[in-house]
Design an enzyme around this catalytic site. Structure first.
Site, PDB file in Angstrom:
ATOM      1  N   ARG A 263       0.799  -1.230   0.000  1.00 29.92           N
ATOM      2  CA  ARG A 263       0.000   0.000   0.000  1.00 29.92           C
ATOM      3  C   ARG A 263       0.831   1.281   0.000  1.00 29.92           C
ATOM      4  NH1 ARG A 263      -4.812  -0.226   2.559  1.00 29.92           N
ATOM      5  NH2 ARG A 263      -3.990  -2.071   3.601  1.00 29.92           N
ATOM      6  N   TYR A 304     -14.196  -3.159   4.386  1.00 29.73           N
ATOM      7  CA  TYR A 304     -13.533  -2.745   5.635  1.00 29.73           C
ATOM      8  C   TYR A 304     -14.090  -1.427   6.177  1.00 29.73           C
ATOM      9  CZ  TYR A 304     -10.050  -5.535   3.062  1.00 29.73           C
ATOM     10  OH  TYR A 304      -9.417  -6.490   2.313  1.00 29.73           O
ATOM     11  N   CYS A 330     -25.951  -4.468  -7.378  1.00 31.57           N
ATOM     12  CA  CYS A 330     -27.255  -4.688  -6.728  1.00 31.57           C
ATOM     13  C   CYS A 330     -27.102  -5.205  -5.314  1.00 31.57           C
ATOM     14  CB  CYS A 330     -28.072  -5.649  -7.577  1.00 31.57           C
ATOM     15  SG  CYS A 330     -28.610  -4.825  -9.066  1.00 31.57           S
ATOM     16  N   TYR A 359      -4.982  -2.424  -3.661  1.00 29.50           N
ATOM     17  CA  TYR A 359      -6.161  -3.244  -3.370  1.00 29.50           C
ATOM     18  C   TYR A 359      -7.427  -2.688  -4.025  1.00 29.50           C
ATOM     19  CZ  TYR A 359      -2.675  -4.800  -0.075  1.00 29.50           C
ATOM     20  OH  TYR A 359      -1.498  -5.252   0.468  1.00 29.50           O
TER      21      TYR A 359
HETATM   22  N1  LLP Z   1       3.381  -8.948   3.379  1.00 27.90           N
HETATM   23  C1  LLP Z   1       2.433  -9.869   3.623  1.00 27.90           C
HETATM   24  C2  LLP Z   1       2.838 -11.205   4.046  1.00 27.90           C
HETATM   25  C3  LLP Z   1       1.080  -9.542   3.465  1.00 27.90           C
HETATM   26  O1  LLP Z   1       0.153 -10.459   3.720  1.00 27.90           O
HETATM   27  C4  LLP Z   1       0.732  -8.245   3.038  1.00 27.90           C
HETATM   28  C5  LLP Z   1      -0.673  -7.879   2.867  1.00 27.90           C
HETATM   29  C6  LLP Z   1       1.755  -7.316   2.777  1.00 27.90           C
HETATM   30  C7  LLP Z   1       3.077  -7.698   2.959  1.00 27.90           C
HETATM   31  C8  LLP Z   1       1.488  -5.929   2.293  1.00 27.90           C
HETATM   32  O2  LLP Z   1       0.703  -5.198   3.169  1.00 27.90           O
HETATM   33  P1  LLP Z   1       0.519  -3.629   2.911  1.00 27.90           P
HETATM   34  O3  LLP Z   1       1.880  -2.992   3.027  1.00 27.90           O
HETATM   35  O4  LLP Z   1      -0.033  -3.440   1.568  1.00 27.90           O
HETATM   36  O5  LLP Z   1      -0.422  -3.200   3.979  1.00 27.90           O
HETATM   37  N2  LLP Z   1      -7.039  -5.839   1.098  1.00 27.90           N
HETATM   38  C9  LLP Z   1      -6.631  -5.140   2.294  1.00 27.90           C
HETATM   39  C10 LLP Z   1      -5.191  -5.369   2.627  1.00 27.90           C
HETATM   40  C11 LLP Z   1      -4.843  -6.827   2.779  1.00 27.90           C
HETATM   41  C12 LLP Z   1      -3.385  -7.030   2.898  1.00 27.90           C
HETATM   42  C13 LLP Z   1      -3.028  -8.461   2.915  1.00 27.90           C
HETATM   43  N3  LLP Z   1      -1.633  -8.681   3.102  1.00 27.90           N
HETATM   44  C14 LLP Z   1      -6.932  -3.654   2.136  1.00 27.90           C
HETATM   45  O6  LLP Z   1      -7.458  -3.263   1.099  1.00 27.90           O
HETATM   46  O7  LLP Z   1      -6.681  -2.892   3.055  1.00 27.90           O
END
Ligand code: LLP
Length: 403
Positions: A263, A304, A330, A359
């Site tokens: 992110r 979320y 819908c 995401y």
């Molecule tokens: N490393 C691992 C092992 C992970 O499972 C994830 C995210 C990341 C790194 C990266 O995380 P980030 O830096 O992007 O927060 N769909 C959700 C987020 C799910 C993240 C899953 N794992 C959202 O839209 O907030």
């Protein structure tokens, strides 16, 4: 409130229509630099959590910046390899993988980061001699329970107290645990949470004699809401340096620090552009602004309850009005924002939903049989189509293929 947005978004909507994801590749590059500059560890390897946005143009920017890839599936490994990422720069953080997936990753020269003792055991039995271990430090942090990945109710990782079992397995087999990993949750805005979790896993890592690197995960948060403060990334880096220095002293040799954000690198660089298709005010006074996209394309608000900034790029100076911005799926949960102040949206206006680079498209679906949005890049003052919007006939043809 109309959030400030880049002027080129209007040109993208005019040229490529909506719904469209627009990515500012210059900003992705800047974020990649920003992160590297905030961290001072002398042996640093940054990985990009490709699940956040696997669009090849985005991934190429990060590979060119020297980032490796954090992958979680055979598909992500395959994409990383096909984009030229060397296998030794890919870490496969597995989560209930199959033996066949493990064998394929190993054959490709990709290191597996094990989330369970039984997976580690099976890797050892199959003759794998290097692996990493993901620990659950029992300390997590996140904006939502669904994105909390450490603590008592998580399926992820080996509990930190089971490090002796990892060590036993190492002693009984030819497998060496060279990496120690944590990922405590997503969109973490507190450096303190990182420090607390790192303390736990680095204590556990004292029991791993073959350690070469420590990966403190992704999860670096960004301010979605104007009232949110950005994460102090440098403070996360300082805490990691300090704790790793203790571990280096214990092991008597230098260790590499890894981080694997998704992110942080891409969220703010992305917008979902959508056209207003209906504006209606109910007798109770609530105004619904309907759009030509929905949670099928950006599921975060529905899944979320996430806040995303929204701007009216067609009439930024219109008088402000409090409206609900909703999609065309819908389902009643198909809401991007409730009671949001926006320059009065009119039929045909283009809205830009911000912080949609992570995401967004990667979680998009064809629910309700609506094709996926187009993807367009902005880079060095140029606009370029990355992936055209699929037509309905293509979508229907895919359904036929599955029959
Ligand atoms: N490393 C691992 C092992 C992970 O499972 C994830 C995210 C990341 C790194 C990266 O995380 P980030 O830096 O992007 O927060 N769909 C959700 C987020 C799910 C993240 C899953 N794992 C959202 O839209 O907030």
């Amino acid at each position: 409130m109309n959030t400030a947005v880049p002027t080129w978004l209007g040109a993208i909507a005019a040229t490529h229509g909506t719904p469209t994801f627009a990515y500012d590749l210059d900003l992705v590059r800047q974020q990649a630099h920003r992160l590297r500059q905030a961290l001072s560890h002398p042996r640093l390897q940054l990985l990009y959590a490709i699940k956040a946005n696997p669009c090849p143009a985005v991934v190429r920017v990060l590979l060119a910046e020297g980032y490796g890839i954090d992958a979680v599936s055979p598909g992500e490994v395959a994409l990383a390899l096909s984009l030229g990422c060397p296998p030794q720069r890919i870490c496969y953080t597995e989560n209930n993988m199959t033996d066949a997936e493990a064998a394929d990753a190993t054959a490709a020269g990709v290191l597996i980061n094990c989330g369970s003792l039984d997976r580690l055991q099976r890797l050892a039995e199959s003759g794998v001699n290097r692996a990493a271990v993901r620990f659950n430090p029992d300390v997590g942090d996140s904006e939502h329970a669904y994105t909390l990945t450490a603590g008592p109710l998580t399926k992820f990782g080996i509990h930190h107290s089971q490090v002796a079992a990892v060590r036993d397995l190492e002693q009984r087999s030819g497998l060496r645990v060279v990496g120690c990993h944590m990922h405590i949750g997503s969109n973490v805005l507190s450096a303190e949470a990182f420090r607390a979790a790192m303390r736990v896993i680095l204590d556990a890592a004292r029991g791993l004699p073959h350690l070469e690197w420590v990966d403190v995960g992704g999860g670096l948060g960004i301010p979605y809401h104007p009232d949110q403060k950005p994460l102090d990334v440098a403070a996360v880096g300082r805490a990691a340096d300090e704790l790793i220095a203790e571990l280096e002293q214990h092991h008597g040799r230098p260790l590499e620090l890894r981080l694997e954000p998704g992110r942080f690198l891409v969220a703010e660089a992305g917008y979902l552009l959508t056209t207003v298709t209906s504006v209606k005010t109910n007798p109770d006074g609530r105004t619904y602004v309907g759009c030509d996209t929905g949670f099928n394309h950006l599921i975060r608000p529905t899944m979320y309850g996430s806040y995303h900034p929204i701007a009216n790029i067609s009439h930024p100076q219109a008088p402000l009005e409090r409206v609900d911005v909703v999609g065309n799926v819908c389902e009643s949960g198909d809401v991007f924002a409730r009671e949001r102040e926006l320059p009065q949206p009119q039929l045909g206006d283009v809205l830009a939903i911000g912080c949609a680079g992570a995401y967004g498209m990667s979680m998009a679906s064809v629910y309700n049989l609506r094709p996926l949005p187009a993807e367009v890049a902005y880079e060095a003052a140029q606009i370029r189509l990355l992936r055209r919007r699929r037509s309905l006939s293509e979508l229907l043809a895919e359904l036929e293929d599955q029959a």
